[in-house]
Design a protein around this motif. Structure first.
Motif, PDB file in Angstrom:
ATOM      1  N   VAL A   1       0.830  -1.204   0.000  1.00  0.00           N
ATOM      2  CA  VAL A   1       0.000   0.000   0.000  1.00  0.00           C
ATOM      3  C   VAL A   1       0.866   1.257   0.000  1.00  0.00           C
ATOM      4  O   VAL A   1       0.550   2.252  -0.657  1.00  0.00           O
ATOM      5  CB  VAL A   1      -0.946  -0.019   1.221  1.00  0.00           C
ATOM      6  N   SER A   2       1.994   1.220   0.730  1.00  0.00           N
ATOM      7  CA  SER A   2       2.828   2.421   0.869  1.00  0.00           C
ATOM      8  C   SER A   2       3.459   2.850  -0.449  1.00  0.00           C
ATOM      9  O   SER A   2       3.881   4.000  -0.592  1.00  0.00           O
ATOM     10  CB  SER A   2       3.931   2.179   1.909  1.00  0.00           C
ATOM     11  N   ILE A   3       3.527   1.930  -1.411  1.00  0.00           N
ATOM     12  CA  ILE A   3       4.086   2.272  -2.721  1.00  0.00           C
ATOM     13  C   ILE A   3       3.338   3.448  -3.335  1.00  0.00           C
ATOM     14  O   ILE A   3       3.924   4.316  -3.991  1.00  0.00           O
ATOM     15  CB  ILE A   3       4.024   1.047  -3.659  1.00  0.00           C
ATOM     16  N   ALA A   4       2.019   3.495  -3.119  1.00  0.00           N
ATOM     17  CA  ALA A   4       1.222   4.580  -3.700  1.00  0.00           C
ATOM     18  C   ALA A   4       1.594   5.935  -3.123  1.00  0.00           C
ATOM     19  O   ALA A   4       1.284   6.965  -3.716  1.00  0.00           O
ATOM     20  CB  ALA A   4      -0.270   4.313  -3.475  1.00  0.00           C
ATOM     21  N   TYR A   5       2.263   5.950  -1.983  1.00  0.00           N
ATOM     22  CA  TYR A   5       2.643   7.213  -1.349  1.00  0.00           C
ATOM     23  C   TYR A   5       4.011   7.706  -1.803  1.00  0.00           C
ATOM     24  O   TYR A   5       4.441   8.783  -1.402  1.00  0.00           O
ATOM     25  CB  TYR A   5       2.624   7.056   0.174  1.00  0.00           C
ATOM     26  N   ILE A   6       4.680   6.914  -2.620  1.00  0.00           N
ATOM     27  CA  ILE A   6       5.995   7.328  -3.138  1.00  0.00           C
ATOM     28  C   ILE A   6       6.085   6.999  -4.633  1.00  0.00           C
ATOM     29  O   ILE A   6       7.131   6.604  -5.134  1.00  0.00           O
ATOM     30  CB  ILE A   6       7.151   6.641  -2.374  1.00  0.00           C
TER      31      ILE A   6
ATOM     32  N   VAL B   1       8.254   5.313   6.457  1.00  0.00           N
ATOM     33  CA  VAL B   1       9.293   5.310   5.426  1.00  0.00           C
ATOM     34  C   VAL B   1       8.871   6.188   4.251  1.00  0.00           C
ATOM     35  O   VAL B   1       9.656   6.998   3.742  1.00  0.00           O
ATOM     36  CB  VAL B   1       9.591   3.868   4.953  1.00  0.00           C
ATOM     37  N   ALA B   2       7.599   6.049   3.816  1.00  0.00           N
ATOM     38  CA  ALA B   2       7.101   6.873   2.711  1.00  0.00           C
ATOM     39  C   ALA B   2       7.102   8.353   3.090  1.00  0.00           C
ATOM     40  O   ALA B   2       7.434   9.209   2.260  1.00  0.00           O
ATOM     41  CB  ALA B   2       5.684   6.422   2.330  1.00  0.00           C
ATOM     42  N   PHE B   3       6.746   8.656   4.330  1.00  0.00           N
ATOM     43  CA  PHE B   3       6.747  10.043   4.806  1.00  0.00           C
ATOM     44  C   PHE B   3       8.149  10.641   4.741  1.00  0.00           C
ATOM     45  O   PHE B   3       8.344  11.764   4.249  1.00  0.00           O
ATOM     46  CB  PHE B   3       6.211  10.075   6.241  1.00  0.00           C
TER      47      PHE B   3
ATOM     48  N   SER C   1       4.739   0.651  -8.297  1.00  0.00           N
ATOM     49  CA  SER C   1       3.412   1.257  -8.183  1.00  0.00           C
ATOM     50  C   SER C   1       2.429   0.614  -9.146  1.00  0.00           C
ATOM     51  O   SER C   1       1.236   0.484  -8.846  1.00  0.00           O
ATOM     52  CB  SER C   1       3.487   2.763  -8.458  1.00  0.00           C
ATOM     53  N   THR C   2       2.917   0.203 -10.303  1.00  0.00           N
ATOM     54  CA  THR C   2       2.024  -0.407 -11.290  1.00  0.00           C
ATOM     55  C   THR C   2       1.519  -1.755 -10.813  1.00  0.00           C
ATOM     56  O   THR C   2       0.375  -2.139 -11.098  1.00  0.00           O
ATOM     57  CB  THR C   2       2.755  -0.557 -12.630  1.00  0.00           C
TER      58      THR C   2
END
Length: 540
Positions: free
Chosen positions: A55-60, A276-278, A340-341
């Motif tokens: 899920v965190s991939i969408a934030y980076i 981590v994304a933050f 992300s894809t």
């Protein structure tokens, strides 16, 4: 509910509208299953790790990078507080999505299908698909930019190549969902390492960064629009569908303790991944702000900072910070676009399965979404070049922000409903916080939409008839948008969920051996969409 004569453990499952069953879902244990041990131990946390990183991939993703770079170049550290607020809101919202799946055994899209009439359900599906395509556009452009930086491939050719690149990573599913989750986590850490290295070059002033983080401000023309883009790039609607489905891939004990432990550990895992994304988003804005506001820039670099996009950013960093920095940026961008894809493909599968009860193989689903994203990206890349492609990323992020209420409101309604969540319904405090978050996001979107539309009508040189027609059309669209949101907010929930979770410790399952624990096998349809079966299982 007793164990079978064969001694097989009994499982409960709910797929769509299926009822509960006494029979085991499968006869043989699948070696690829992720089983949570039925014991009280902090070591169980490792069994829950995976969905949060996906899920965190969408934030980076490249959309975040584009908006982060522009935020830093135009406002230095002034919009860092948006990242902080959006990250905190994302943790709360994503935890609710995970709780919905864990407690009910159905993901968000399936709940929408059973709750809403056919017409509204179809509209919600269309909006969800548009959001997934809007999310895929930055991935396409970002990957094309990365290929251009690394191999000097023209952007429009890179856009075409992205149609095939992710199929290679999707093929890795056959080696196990756990290995794919580790790959995604590795890519996330690669991105983190790249941008932390960039920060080491740029050396932003710590006091100014802290001031931007904790002092809210919106200064200058366009700050509100960029803030909305940052929100749209951080809190994406498709992520809510994705997270509520990914948690169904674990086999967890169906006791009160097991349910509470799953919700708690999923929140901790999401918190770690989003942290981590933050930090990555903070580092991107800090690098951009430090470089573009440096006193050592020549006129050409200053001109580049005024209209910064992903392609120009790498060129700027290569000249100011050295060639190695440019390669780091390209590698991070490529890793972000590809990973992300994968998550976008998963989200598309779950959305289609949940709303329409329709399943496609991953590569077909990937190609459908990717083709819809490639068409506008290719047109803009050919006509507008890299600058036009960069602006398309900002537009896509704004679309995501405007579409967020149509995934967020159902999630808040369902998790706040005792008929669906039983004893695991949101507390009054959590409900209040989440509704305030949702109201603020919707309020900012509506404010931006109305102010810019009014400015468009007042400051143009069109004929009066055209202005009147556009005004009627525009305000009608806003009215429909507000009416749709009001429908979702005020419509009472009607469908009760057949809860998988037990409501008290005294309710339990007993097998032939006298064990008082109960397991829920991972949803067959969810697991098969993540992990193609390498052997045929028996139908029930």
């Amino acid at each position: 509910m007793m164990g079978s004569n064969s001694g097989q453990p009994q499982f409960i499952a709910s797929t769509g509208n299926r009822s509960f069953s006494n029979a085991p879902l499968i006869q043989n244990a699948d070696t690829n299953q992720i089983v949570v041990p039925d014991r009280k131990s902090w070591k169980n946390f490792f069994a829950y790790m995976g969905p949060g990183f996906l899920v965190s991939i969408a934030y980076i993703d490249p959309g975040n990078f584009e908006t982060d770079l522009q935020a830093g170049a135009q406002y230095k550290y002034g919009l860092l507080w948006i990242i902080l607020v959006a990250s905190c809101a994302a943790l709360v919202i994503q935890s609710l999505a995970a709780n919905l799946g864990v407690v009910t055994g159905k993901h968000l899209a399936e709940h929408c299908r059973t709750e809403y009439p056919r017409g509204p359900n179809f509209v919600l599906w269309v909006l969800a698909e548009i959001a997934i395509v809007a999310c895929d556009i930055p991935e396409v452009i970002g990957t094309a930019f990365a290929l251009n930086m690394l191999f000097n491939i023209p952007v429009w050719i890179g856009v075409l190549l992205t149609g095939l690149s992710t199929l290679v990573l999707l093929a890795l599913q056959q080696y196990g969902v756990r290995k794919l989750e580790f790959l995604i986590a590795f890519l996330v850490l690669t991105i983190a390492g790249c941008f932390f290295a960039e920060m080491n070059y740029a050396k932003p002033v710590a006091s100014e960064v802290l001031d931007g983080l904790f002092v809210p401000q919106l200064k200058g023309n366009g700050a509100t629009g960029l803030a909305i883009s940052l929100l749209g790039a951080m809190v994406m609607p498709h992520n809510l569908f994705l997270h509520s489905a990914l948690v169904l891939s674990r086999k967890i004990p169906r006791s009160v303790r097991g349910i509470k432990e799953a919700c708690r550990f999923y929140m901790i895992e999401s918190g770690f991944a989003l942290m981590v994304a933050f930090l990555i988003n903070i580092s991107v804005i800090s690098v951009s702000g430090a470089v573009c506001n440096s006193s050592n820039l020549n006129q050409e670099d200053q001109d580049s900072c005024e209209d910064l996009d992903l392609n120009k950013a790498s060129f700027l960093l290569r000249n100011v910070l050295g060639s190695w920095s440019s390669k780091l940026f390209a590698v991070a961008l490529l890793a972000s676009g590809q990973s992300s894809t994968i998550t976008g493909t998963y989200a598309g599968q779950y959305v289609m399965q949940g709303f329409l009860d329709l399943r496609l193989t991953p590569w077909i689903r990937n190609m459908l979404t990717r083709c819809l994203a490639i068409v506008p990206s290719l047109i803009v890349a050919i006509i507008g070049g890299s600058a036009g492609a960069g602006k398309l990323i900002i537009i896509a992020s704004m679309i995501l922000s405007f579409e967020l209420p149509f995934a967020l409101i159902p999630l808040l309604k369902f998790t706040s409903s005792k008929t669906k969540m039983g004893a695991y319904v949101n507390s009054i405090a959590v409900s209040a916080i989440t509704w305030i978050i949702g109201s603020l996001i919707m309020g900012i979107n509506i404010y931006y939409l109305m102010t810019n539309f009014i400015q468009l009508l007042l400051h143009n040189h069109w004929e009066l008839v055209a202005v009147v027609f556009l005004g009627i059309f525009g305000f009608s669209g806003v009215a429909i948008y507000l009416a749709a949101i009001a429908y979702l907010v005020f419509r009472p929930n009607k469908e009760a969920t057949h809860l998988l979770a037990l409501t008290s410790e005294n309710q339990h399952m007993v097998d032939d051996a006298g064990n008082t624990s109960m397991y829920c096998l991972p949803r067959e349809d969810i697991v098969s969409m993540q992990l193609p079966e390498r052997r045929q299982t028996e139908d029930i």
